[in-house]
Design a protein around this motif. Structure first.
Motif, mmCIF file in Angstrom:
data_model
loop_
_atom_site.group_PDB
_atom_site.id
_atom_site.type_symbol
_atom_site.label_atom_id
_atom_site.label_comp_id
_atom_site.label_asym_id
_atom_site.label_seq_id
_atom_site.Cartn_x
_atom_site.Cartn_y
_atom_site.Cartn_z
ATOM 1 N N GLY A 12 0.858 -1.188 0.000
ATOM 2 C CA GLY A 12 0.000 0.000 0.000
ATOM 3 C C GLY A 12 0.887 1.228 0.000
ATOM 4 O O GLY A 12 1.491 1.564 1.018
ATOM 5 N N ALA A 13 0.993 1.882 -1.176
ATOM 6 C CA ALA A 13 1.931 3.006 -1.329
ATOM 7 C C ALA A 13 1.175 4.330 -1.358
ATOM 8 O O ALA A 13 1.369 5.155 -2.239
ATOM 9 C CB ALA A 13 2.767 2.814 -2.596
ATOM 10 N N GLY A 14 0.285 4.529 -0.379
ATOM 11 C CA GLY A 14 -0.458 5.783 -0.282
ATOM 12 C C GLY A 14 0.236 6.746 0.660
ATOM 13 O O GLY A 14 1.470 6.773 0.744
ATOM 14 N N MET A 16 0.656 6.883 3.910
ATOM 15 C CA MET A 16 1.538 6.324 4.934
ATOM 16 C C MET A 16 2.643 5.468 4.328
ATOM 17 O O MET A 16 3.800 5.558 4.750
ATOM 18 C CB MET A 16 0.722 5.503 5.940
ATOM 19 C CG MET A 16 -0.241 6.340 6.748
ATOM 20 S SD MET A 16 0.536 7.767 7.538
ATOM 21 C CE MET A 16 1.588 6.977 8.740
ATOM 22 N N TYR A 34 4.422 -2.561 -3.031
ATOM 23 C CA TYR A 34 3.326 -3.122 -3.824
ATOM 24 C C TYR A 34 2.073 -2.293 -3.574
ATOM 25 O O TYR A 34 1.768 -1.944 -2.428
ATOM 26 C CB TYR A 34 3.039 -4.593 -3.457
ATOM 27 C CG TYR A 34 1.728 -5.036 -4.063
ATOM 28 C CD1 TYR A 34 1.597 -5.160 -5.442
ATOM 29 C CD2 TYR A 34 0.601 -5.232 -3.273
ATOM 30 C CE1 TYR A 34 0.376 -5.497 -6.019
ATOM 31 C CE2 TYR A 34 -0.622 -5.572 -3.837
ATOM 32 C CZ TYR A 34 -0.729 -5.697 -5.208
ATOM 33 O OH TYR A 34 -1.925 -6.000 -5.782
ATOM 34 N N ASP A 35 1.369 -1.974 -4.655
ATOM 35 C CA ASP A 35 0.089 -1.271 -4.544
ATOM 36 C C ASP A 35 -0.802 -1.769 -5.672
ATOM 37 O O ASP A 35 -0.313 -1.999 -6.783
ATOM 38 C CB ASP A 35 0.308 0.257 -4.668
ATOM 39 C CG ASP A 35 -0.879 1.064 -4.150
ATOM 40 O OD1 ASP A 35 -0.718 1.808 -3.168
ATOM 41 O OD2 ASP A 35 -1.986 0.958 -4.740
ATOM 42 N N PRO A 78 -5.728 0.617 2.899
ATOM 43 C CA PRO A 78 -6.746 1.421 3.590
ATOM 44 C C PRO A 78 -7.382 0.706 4.780
ATOM 45 O O PRO A 78 -7.356 -0.528 4.878
ATOM 46 C CB PRO A 78 -7.794 1.676 2.497
ATOM 47 C CG PRO A 78 -7.046 1.543 1.217
ATOM 48 C CD PRO A 78 -6.022 0.488 1.455
ATOM 49 N N VAL A 83 -9.972 -5.677 3.153
ATOM 50 C CA VAL A 83 -8.734 -5.411 2.389
ATOM 51 C C VAL A 83 -7.522 -5.743 3.256
ATOM 52 O O VAL A 83 -6.542 -6.349 2.805
ATOM 53 C CB VAL A 83 -8.693 -3.937 1.924
ATOM 54 C CG1 VAL A 83 -7.434 -3.651 1.118
ATOM 55 C CG2 VAL A 83 -9.930 -3.604 1.099
ATOM 56 N N ASN A 104 -0.095 -1.199 9.868
ATOM 57 C CA ASN A 104 -0.151 0.216 10.268
ATOM 58 C C ASN A 104 -1.584 0.630 10.606
ATOM 59 O O ASN A 104 -1.900 1.821 10.607
ATOM 60 C CB ASN A 104 0.410 1.068 9.114
ATOM 61 C CG ASN A 104 0.696 2.485 9.541
ATOM 62 O OD1 ASN A 104 1.186 2.727 10.635
ATOM 63 N ND2 ASN A 104 0.370 3.441 8.688
ATOM 64 N N THR A 105 -2.446 -0.340 10.905
ATOM 65 C CA THR A 105 -3.823 0.022 11.225
ATOM 66 C C THR A 105 -3.873 1.062 12.352
ATOM 67 O O THR A 105 -3.073 1.017 13.285
ATOM 68 C CB THR A 105 -4.668 -1.213 11.637
ATOM 69 O OG1 THR A 105 -5.995 -0.752 11.926
ATOM 70 C CG2 THR A 105 -4.120 -1.922 12.849
ATOM 71 N N VAL A 222 -4.455 14.321 7.179
ATOM 72 C CA VAL A 222 -4.686 12.869 7.259
ATOM 73 C C VAL A 222 -5.464 12.392 6.037
ATOM 74 O O VAL A 222 -5.205 11.325 5.481
ATOM 75 C CB VAL A 222 -5.471 12.544 8.554
ATOM 76 C CG1 VAL A 222 -6.030 11.128 8.531
ATOM 77 C CG2 VAL A 222 -4.590 12.758 9.780
ATOM 78 N N ASN A 230 -11.576 5.499 9.825
ATOM 79 C CA ASN A 230 -11.081 5.243 11.185
ATOM 80 C C ASN A 230 -12.198 5.386 12.211
ATOM 81 O O ASN A 230 -12.333 4.564 13.124
ATOM 82 C CB ASN A 230 -9.956 6.221 11.540
ATOM 83 C CG ASN A 230 -8.680 5.918 10.783
ATOM 84 O OD1 ASN A 230 -8.541 4.856 10.191
ATOM 85 N ND2 ASN A 230 -7.756 6.848 10.797
HETATM 86 N N1 LIG Z 1 -3.321 8.938 6.800
HETATM 87 C C1 LIG Z 1 -2.892 8.993 8.050
HETATM 88 O O1 LIG Z 1 -2.657 10.075 8.604
HETATM 89 C C2 LIG Z 1 -2.636 7.731 8.825
HETATM 90 C C3 LIG Z 1 -1.896 7.808 10.014
HETATM 91 C C4 LIG Z 1 -1.606 6.634 10.712
HETATM 92 C C5 LIG Z 1 -2.062 5.406 10.237
HETATM 93 N N2 LIG Z 1 -2.825 5.380 9.092
HETATM 94 C C6 LIG Z 1 -3.265 4.050 8.626
HETATM 95 O O2 LIG Z 1 -2.434 3.659 7.559
HETATM 96 C C7 LIG Z 1 -3.171 2.841 6.642
HETATM 97 C C8 LIG Z 1 -3.095 3.452 5.251
HETATM 98 O O3 LIG Z 1 -3.658 4.740 5.277
HETATM 99 P P1 LIG Z 1 -3.292 5.844 4.191
HETATM 100 O O4 LIG Z 1 -3.764 7.143 4.751
HETATM 101 O O5 LIG Z 1 -1.876 5.691 3.758
HETATM 102 O O6 LIG Z 1 -4.277 5.408 3.006
HETATM 103 P P2 LIG Z 1 -4.209 5.855 1.477
HETATM 104 O O7 LIG Z 1 -5.593 5.707 0.975
HETATM 105 O O8 LIG Z 1 -3.492 7.146 1.313
HETATM 106 O O9 LIG Z 1 -3.284 4.729 0.801
HETATM 107 C C9 LIG Z 1 -3.663 3.384 0.718
HETATM 108 C C10 LIG Z 1 -2.992 2.777 -0.518
HETATM 109 O O10 LIG Z 1 -3.301 1.380 -0.541
HETATM 110 C C11 LIG Z 1 -3.586 1.020 -1.883
HETATM 111 N N3 LIG Z 1 -4.403 -0.178 -1.870
HETATM 112 C C12 LIG Z 1 -5.764 -0.301 -1.782
HETATM 113 N N4 LIG Z 1 -6.100 -1.599 -1.765
HETATM 114 C C13 LIG Z 1 -4.945 -2.318 -1.839
HETATM 115 C C14 LIG Z 1 -4.641 -3.689 -1.863
HETATM 116 N N5 LIG Z 1 -5.600 -4.623 -1.816
HETATM 117 N N6 LIG Z 1 -3.336 -4.070 -1.956
HETATM 118 C C15 LIG Z 1 -2.360 -3.129 -2.040
HETATM 119 N N7 LIG Z 1 -2.588 -1.812 -2.014
HETATM 120 C C16 LIG Z 1 -3.858 -1.412 -1.905
HETATM 121 C C17 LIG Z 1 -4.249 2.224 -2.496
HETATM 122 O O11 LIG Z 1 -4.147 2.210 -3.909
HETATM 123 C C18 LIG Z 1 -3.477 3.376 -1.841
HETATM 124 O O12 LIG Z 1 -2.349 3.752 -2.618
HETATM 125 C C19 LIG Z 1 -4.612 2.774 7.199
HETATM 126 O O13 LIG Z 1 -4.720 1.606 7.970
HETATM 127 C C20 LIG Z 1 -4.686 4.010 8.078
HETATM 128 O O14 LIG Z 1 -5.624 3.860 9.118
HETATM 129 C C21 LIG Z 1 -3.104 6.499 8.364
#
Ligand SMILES: NC(=O)c1ccc[n+]([C@@H]2O[C@H](COP(=O)([O-])OP(=O)(O)OC[C@H]3O[C@@H](n4cnc5c(N)ncnc54)[C@H](O)[C@@H]3O)[C@@H](O)[C@H]2O)c1
Length: 286
Positions: A12-14, A16, A34-35, A78, A83, A104-105, A222, A230
């Motif tokens: 998951g390359a979003g 975080m 991997y994403d 996510p 997922v 990283n949940t 966020v 969340n």
């Molecule tokens: N955003 C924040 O501030 C924050 C802070 C701490 C923890 N988190 C946690 O980190 C995790 C990710 O959050 P985020 O904000 O980076 O989300 P995000 O939506 O920015 O990124 C998630 C990435 O996962 C990819 N993805 C979706 N389904 C997938 C799959 N089946 N396999 C591989 N990749 C897949 C998406 O294409 C996306 O690039 C969540 O559990 C969130 O609760 C987020």
């Protein structure tokens, strides 16, 4: 652990995954990304090269390819239960038995995730903060059946990335999400009741309580969709009204006003991510 020569798989390359990949590469680790959105993983790998760590980031075509040679696997998909479970089950199946498996949940029970993914006792919460390359905390979450040695490995991984770990027991929302989401919700409830503007609420917490950011600008950073996920998960798990998503947040997400990532949330932003002032709220809330 020694970061040099070790490999981190980021699933998951979003928001975080990108920040954690950067922190790991800066510490000297190799990163395999991997994403499902291949372009997202490619962008992160290229950014690692741009940060002066040429070759630090590579992209895998699937979970199996990403985790195969990893010393540490960190799931950053996510905050959606199905997922997470599918990704973790696949990672557990293909990672080396010696690899550290982390999630990283922000809100989910580590023990429940591990049981559903078929890896009880193996999974560790490694909760990073946004932006992950800068924030110093990692909340290490241990389930009741997590071996102490795995907890120590999680702490060592956090330290290798220059972070300070705290170890907490598994419970929905752990420590940080309970505190952060409760404050964020109260700020949104104040906003939607019309008592104060977004900028007044944020100034109150910045100047009156010395928070580096106000709770509404933090929510924009966020991502309001991530915040809503969340809250829904935590509200379902804890059944406490204070974690129910405020209407203003539900309306903003429905209007695709997701914060910095879409250029508007509680505030508007330009392409350089500079704040331009308050955004109009959908439905005229506040
Ligand atoms: N955003 C924040 O501030 C924050 C802070 C701490 C923890 N988190 C946690 O980190 C995790 C990710 O959050 P985020 O904000 O980076 O989300 P995000 O939506 O920015 O990124 C998630 C990435 O996962 C990819 N993805 C979706 N389904 C997938 C799959 N089946 N396999 C591989 N990749 C897949 C998406 O294409 C996306 O690039 C969540 O559990 C969130 O609760 C987020």
């Amino acid at each position: 652990m020694r970061p040099e020569g070790s490999t981190l798989a980021v699933l998951g390359a979003g928001t975080m995954g990108r920040g954690i990949a950067r922190a790991a590469a800066t510490a000297g680790m190799r990163v395999v990304l991997y994403d499902v959105d291949r372009a997202a993983a490619d962008r992160v790998a290229q950014a690692l090269d741009g940060a002066g760590t040429v070759g630090a980031g590579t992209v895998a075509a699937d979970v199996a390819g990403a985790v195969r040679d990893a010393d540490v696997v960190l799931e950053c998909v996510p905050e959606i239960l199905a997922v997470k479970i599918a990704t973790l089950a696949e990672a557990h199946r293909h990672a080396r038995p010696a690899a550290l498996l982390g999630t990283n949940t922000s809100t989910m029970s580590i023990a429940a995730l591990a049981a559903a993914a078929g890896c009880p006792g193996r999974l560790l919460g490694l909760h990073f903060f946004n932006p992950a390359e800068k924030m110093r905390l990692v909340e290490v979450v241990r389930a009741p059946d997590t071996p102490p040695a795995e907890v120590r490995r999680g702490e060592a991984f956090a330290r290798a990335l220059g972070k300070t770990p705290i170890v907490v027991l598994d419970a929905p929302g752990f420590v940080t999400s309970r505190l952060g989401l409760a404050l964020g919700n109260e700020a949104m409830l104040v906003l939607q009741s019309g008592i104060a503007s977004a900028s007044a609420i944020d100034a109150a917490m910045r100047l009156g309580f010395n928070h580096p950011m106000g709770p509404l600008e933090l929510a924009d950073l966020v991502g309001l969709d991530a915040r809503l996920n969340n809250l829904r998960t935590l509200h379902e798990a804890r059944r406490e009204d204070r974690f129910a998503p405020p209407q203003v947040l539900v309306d903003l997400v429905a209007a695709n006003q997701l914060g910095l990532k879409t250029g508007a949330g509680f505030y508007r932003y330009d392409e350089q991510r500079t704040q331009l002032g308050e955004a109009p709220l959908p439905g005229g809330a506040a």
